[in-house]
Design a protein around this motif. Sequence first.
Motif, PDB file in Angstrom:
ATOM      1  N   GLY A   1      -6.365  -0.079  -7.020  1.00 39.44           N
ATOM      2  CA  GLY A   1      -6.384  -0.027  -5.560  1.00 39.44           C
ATOM      3  C   GLY A   1      -6.224  -1.354  -4.970  1.00 39.44           C
ATOM      4  O   GLY A   1      -6.391  -1.819  -3.990  1.00 39.44           O
TER       5      GLY A   1
ATOM      6  N   MET B   1      -2.058  -0.643  -9.134  1.00 38.28           N
ATOM      7  CA  MET B   1      -2.086   0.528  -8.247  1.00 38.28           C
ATOM      8  C   MET B   1      -3.357   1.325  -8.469  1.00 38.28           C
ATOM      9  O   MET B   1      -4.004   1.758  -7.526  1.00 38.28           O
ATOM     10  CB  MET B   1      -0.887   1.447  -8.535  1.00 38.28           C
ATOM     11  N   ARG B   2      -3.673   1.545  -9.720  1.00 42.21           N
ATOM     12  CA  ARG B   2      -4.832   2.382 -10.053  1.00 42.21           C
ATOM     13  C   ARG B   2      -6.142   1.722  -9.612  1.00 42.21           C
ATOM     14  O   ARG B   2      -7.086   2.410  -9.272  1.00 42.21           O
ATOM     15  CB  ARG B   2      -4.837   2.681 -11.539  1.00 42.21           C
TER      16      ARG B   2
ATOM     17  N   GLY C   1       0.787  -1.235   0.000  1.00 41.77           N
ATOM     18  CA  GLY C   1       0.000   0.000   0.000  1.00 41.77           C
ATOM     19  C   GLY C   1       0.813   1.277   0.000  1.00 41.77           C
ATOM     20  O   GLY C   1       0.256   2.364   0.090  1.00 41.77           O
ATOM     21  N   SER C   2       2.134   1.176  -0.107  1.00 45.46           N
ATOM     22  CA  SER C   2       2.958   2.394  -0.108  1.00 45.46           C
ATOM     23  C   SER C   2       3.267   2.871  -1.521  1.00 45.46           C
ATOM     24  O   SER C   2       4.115   3.734  -1.713  1.00 45.46           O
ATOM     25  CB  SER C   2       4.265   2.156   0.664  1.00 45.46           C
TER      26      SER C   2
ATOM     27  N   ASP D   1       3.110   6.421  -7.896  1.00 46.48           N
ATOM     28  CA  ASP D   1       2.086   7.108  -8.674  1.00 46.48           C
ATOM     29  C   ASP D   1       2.333   8.607  -8.735  1.00 46.48           C
ATOM     30  O   ASP D   1       2.154   9.230  -9.768  1.00 46.48           O
ATOM     31  CB  ASP D   1       0.707   6.821  -8.075  1.00 46.48           C
ATOM     32  N   SER D   2       2.794   9.184  -7.641  1.00 39.99           N
ATOM     33  CA  SER D   2       3.028  10.629  -7.621  1.00 39.99           C
ATOM     34  C   SER D   2       4.328  11.025  -8.312  1.00 39.99           C
ATOM     35  O   SER D   2       4.579  12.189  -8.537  1.00 39.99           O
ATOM     36  CB  SER D   2       3.019  11.148  -6.182  1.00 39.99           C
TER      37      SER D   2
ATOM     38  N   ARG E   1       1.748   4.787  -3.479  1.00 40.36           N
ATOM     39  CA  ARG E   1       1.366   6.163  -3.837  1.00 40.36           C
ATOM     40  C   ARG E   1       2.589   6.972  -4.247  1.00 40.36           C
ATOM     41  O   ARG E   1       2.521   7.833  -5.092  1.00 40.36           O
ATOM     42  CB  ARG E   1       0.649   6.835  -2.666  1.00 40.36           C
ATOM     43  N   TRP E   2       3.746   6.652  -3.638  1.00 38.37           N
ATOM     44  CA  TRP E   2       4.972   7.366  -4.001  1.00 38.37           C
ATOM     45  C   TRP E   2       5.278   7.172  -5.473  1.00 38.37           C
ATOM     46  O   TRP E   2       5.649   8.103  -6.161  1.00 38.37           O
ATOM     47  CB  TRP E   2       6.139   6.872  -3.146  1.00 38.37           C
TER      48      TRP E   2
END
Length: 104
Positions: free
Chosen positions: A104, A101-102, A71-72, A77-78, A74-75
């Motif tokens: 979820g 990732m997208r 779940g980490s 993706d950003s 997001r780094w």
Amino acid sequence: MTVPAGPERAVEMEAGQTRAWEADGATGYWRQLSAIMEEMDSPPALAAVPRLRLGDREGALDRIERAVEDGSARWVDSNLFNPEFDVLRDDPRFRRLLERMRRG
């Protein structure tokens, strides 16, 4: 295991990176940074960058996959526009991980 990063450890890590650079240039630096990140249990997606700098695509993808699973991610993706990831953009495994990732 997460290693405490107090001031003494920070100085020790920096000295180790300097020695690695002096001994083996950029390759030594990135190897040392990768080892430090693993030792400190850094976010897996962040730990992918030194692996990419070392030309270890599979190692980088392994760390990104771990980030998706824990779940980490997001780094990642950003930072998709970060040039560090350019070498992975056409990789089918990277694309599958992005899709996961997208979703979820």
